[in-house]
Design an enzyme around this catalytic site. Structure first.
Site, PDB file in Angstrom:
ATOM      1  N   ASP A  82     -11.017  11.654  -7.186  1.00 44.25           N
ATOM      2  CA  ASP A  82     -10.795  13.099  -7.024  1.00 44.25           C
ATOM      3  C   ASP A  82     -10.381  13.705  -8.377  1.00 44.25           C
ATOM      4  O   ASP A  82      -9.809  13.002  -9.224  1.00 44.25           O
ATOM      5  CB  ASP A  82      -9.702  13.286  -5.962  1.00 44.25           C
ATOM      6  CG  ASP A  82      -9.680  14.679  -5.371  1.00 44.25           C
ATOM      7  OD1 ASP A  82     -10.700  15.381  -5.460  1.00 44.25           O
ATOM      8  OD2 ASP A  82      -8.642  15.068  -4.794  1.00 44.25           O
ATOM      9  N   HIS A  83     -10.618  14.999  -8.554  1.00 50.38           N
ATOM     10  CA  HIS A  83     -10.186  15.797  -9.729  1.00 50.38           C
ATOM     11  C   HIS A  83      -9.809  15.002 -10.982  1.00 50.38           C
ATOM     12  O   HIS A  83      -8.625  14.762 -11.247  1.00 50.38           O
ATOM     13  CB  HIS A  83      -8.966  16.633  -9.345  1.00 50.38           C
ATOM     14  CG  HIS A  83      -9.263  17.688  -8.354  1.00 50.38           C
ATOM     15  ND1 HIS A  83      -9.891  18.866  -8.679  1.00 50.38           N
ATOM     16  CD2 HIS A  83      -9.037  17.744  -7.023  1.00 50.38           C
ATOM     17  CE1 HIS A  83     -10.030  19.603  -7.603  1.00 50.38           C
ATOM     18  NE2 HIS A  83      -9.527  18.944  -6.571  1.00 50.38           N
ATOM     19  N   HIS A 181      -5.173  24.031  -2.651  1.00 52.56           N
ATOM     20  CA  HIS A 181      -4.530  22.747  -2.366  1.00 52.56           C
ATOM     21  C   HIS A 181      -3.092  22.963  -1.901  1.00 52.56           C
ATOM     22  O   HIS A 181      -2.411  23.856  -2.399  1.00 52.56           O
ATOM     23  CB  HIS A 181      -4.520  21.880  -3.630  1.00 52.56           C
ATOM     24  CG  HIS A 181      -5.890  21.538  -4.137  1.00 52.56           C
ATOM     25  ND1 HIS A 181      -6.331  21.904  -5.383  1.00 52.56           N
ATOM     26  CD2 HIS A 181      -6.909  20.855  -3.560  1.00 52.56           C
ATOM     27  CE1 HIS A 181      -7.572  21.454  -5.563  1.00 52.56           C
ATOM     28  NE2 HIS A 181      -7.940  20.818  -4.468  1.00 52.56           N
ATOM     29  N   GLY A 182      -2.630  22.130  -0.980  1.00 57.39           N
ATOM     30  CA  GLY A 182      -1.245  22.233  -0.495  1.00 57.39           C
ATOM     31  C   GLY A 182      -1.193  23.033   0.800  1.00 57.39           C
ATOM     32  O   GLY A 182      -2.226  23.430   1.340  1.00 57.39           O
ATOM     33  N   GLY A 210      -8.933  21.827  -0.372  1.00 56.58           N
ATOM     34  CA  GLY A 210      -7.805  22.506   0.274  1.00 56.58           C
ATOM     35  C   GLY A 210      -7.908  22.519   1.788  1.00 56.58           C
ATOM     36  O   GLY A 210      -7.631  23.533   2.431  1.00 56.58           O
ATOM     37  N   GLY A 211      -8.268  21.373   2.371  1.00 54.09           N
ATOM     38  CA  GLY A 211      -8.479  21.326   3.828  1.00 54.09           C
ATOM     39  C   GLY A 211      -7.207  21.457   4.657  1.00 54.09           C
ATOM     40  O   GLY A 211      -7.239  21.989   5.770  1.00 54.09           O
ATOM     41  N   ASN A 231     -12.234  18.008   2.179  1.00 57.66           N
ATOM     42  CA  ASN A 231     -11.123  17.269   1.562  1.00 57.66           C
ATOM     43  C   ASN A 231      -9.794  17.508   2.267  1.00 57.66           C
ATOM     44  O   ASN A 231      -9.399  18.658   2.489  1.00 57.66           O
ATOM     45  CB  ASN A 231     -10.917  17.746   0.126  1.00 57.66           C
ATOM     46  CG  ASN A 231     -12.011  17.314  -0.817  1.00 57.66           C
ATOM     47  OD1 ASN A 231     -12.993  16.702  -0.401  1.00 57.66           O
ATOM     48  ND2 ASN A 231     -11.856  17.616  -2.075  1.00 57.66           N
ATOM     49  N   THR A 234      -2.893  16.842   1.505  1.00 63.42           N
ATOM     50  CA  THR A 234      -1.485  17.166   1.763  1.00 63.42           C
ATOM     51  C   THR A 234      -1.019  16.717   3.153  1.00 63.42           C
ATOM     52  O   THR A 234       0.071  16.149   3.299  1.00 63.42           O
ATOM     53  CB  THR A 234      -1.261  18.685   1.577  1.00 63.42           C
ATOM     54  OG1 THR A 234      -1.672  19.012   0.244  1.00 63.42           O
ATOM     55  CG2 THR A 234       0.181  19.079   1.757  1.00 63.42           C
TER      56      THR A 234
HETATM   57  P1  13P Z   1      -5.185  19.608   0.545  1.00 56.72           P
HETATM   58  O1  13P Z   1      -4.140  18.834  -0.208  1.00 56.72           O
HETATM   59  O2  13P Z   1      -4.871  21.046   0.655  1.00 56.72           O
HETATM   60  O3  13P Z   1      -5.524  18.983   1.847  1.00 56.72           O
HETATM   61  O4  13P Z   1      -6.530  19.567  -0.358  1.00 56.72           O
HETATM   62  C1  13P Z   1      -7.119  18.327  -0.649  1.00 56.72           C
HETATM   63  C2  13P Z   1      -8.131  18.437  -1.722  1.00 56.72           C
HETATM   64  O5  13P Z   1      -8.873  19.391  -1.813  1.00 56.72           O
HETATM   65  C3  13P Z   1      -8.243  17.295  -2.658  1.00 56.72           C
HETATM   66  O6  13P Z   1      -9.061  17.571  -3.743  1.00 56.72           O
END
Ligand code: 13P
Length: 292
Positions: A82-83, A181-182, A210-211, A231, A234
């Site tokens: 990821d990222h 995200h979060g 940011g799911g 994704n 969190t």
């Molecule tokens: P969340 O932490 O909001 O679930 O997002 C996860 C994400 O997009 C990881 O790249």
């Protein structure tokens, strides 16, 4: 099954209108809960890892855990980074057995992001692994990346077209569409109109970042508009902690560790299964394996 590359299964997901859950694993127990939840529902799944987590455990250990778990599972599993902003880390993951990586050049000016992403694209294409790349600026906190509200920025439509045209075999494209995200402070404001314009023009599957905290309706609408990869991080972290300490609060005298590990596993797995059902990927393992 052996680990698969996520590109072909994401193309199938986008074509058939379902979303593949991409969970950020934390440790072996977490990876096990993700793959076990997907296996019970015959769903394809992506185990993704943040750079901090890879560095904490070590490249070979993470790759070995996920490969072993995937080999025992009856469903296709992809191992994704990821990222990542550091090309050396990305190369080490490819060498260690990751089947896809994300290069995140979104903090760079567009021309530089395009140039660096294209360089990484050449590298991933020759290594035979999938690439995810991002434009715009997705808000919130992910790993060491902090994007405040005033810094978050929707992807520019014309830039999206230029970006993907330069990387026609991109496994998945991550334009910022208003998610973050979060945990959300209010309801996420998703730019569905932008997402729709992008997916009408671009056949590449889209990643929904940011799911955590999105509603089932928001998930379904984004998936229907072409988000093949969804994704979640969190919420998984929250359950990792709560699953463990919740049992201690319930049974303060319990000193045996394995019931804690089981409680943590079951809490994470239940969420994985709920998301897979919402994303419509239950029962899609065979379809996704044919594509992979
Ligand atoms: P969340 O932490 O909001 O679930 O997002 C996860 C994400 O997009 C990881 O790249």
């Amino acid at each position: 099954m052996a680990l698969v590359s996520m590109g072909p299964m994401l193309r199938r997901a986008r074509a058939d209108g379902f979303g593949i859950a991409a969970y950020n694993m934390i440790d072996f127990n977490s990876a096990r809960s993700i793959i076990s939840g997907a296996s019970d529902l015959a769903a394809p799944v992506i185990v993704q890892v943040s750079v901090k987590t890879v560095k904490h455990w070590g490249y070979a250990h993470v790759a070995t855990w996920v490969r072993m778990l995937a080999e025992d599972a009856p469903v296709p599993v992809a191992l994704h980074l990821d990222h990542c902003t550091d090309i050396d880390v990305l190369k080490r993951c490819i060498d260690a057995g990751w089947t896809s990586v994300m290069f995140d050049g979104s903090a760079l000016p567009f021309a530089e992001n395009l140039e660096k992403s294209s360089l990484v694209y050449a590298l991933t294409e020759s290594a035979g692994v999938g690439l995810e790349a991002e434009i715009g600026a997705i808000g919130g906190v992910e790993d060491d990346k902090v994007v405040n509200d005033d810094q978050s920025r929707l992807a520019d439509y014309d830039e999206c077209l230029r970006f993907v045209a330069a990387m026609p075999n991109l496994a998945v494209f991550a334009p910022a569409i208003g998610t973050a995200h979060g945990f959300y402070k209010g309801e996420a404001k998703i730019a569905y109109d932008l997402l729709e314009r992008i997916t009408k023009a671009i056949p590449t599957p889209i990643a929904l970042h940011g799911g955590t905290g999105l509603t089932d309706d928001q998930f379904r609408r984004c998936i229907a508009l072409g988000c093949g990869k969804v994704n979640i991080s969190t919420m998984h972290k929250r359950l990792f902690i709560d699953g463990f300490v919740g049992l201690k609060a319930e049974k303060p005298k319990l000193e045996e560790p394995l019931p804690f590990i089981a409680a943590q596993h079951d809490a994470m797995k239940a969420d994985v299964m709920a998301c897979i059902r919402t994303f419509g990927s239950a029962g899609r393992a065979a379809e996704a394996s044919d594509a992979a």
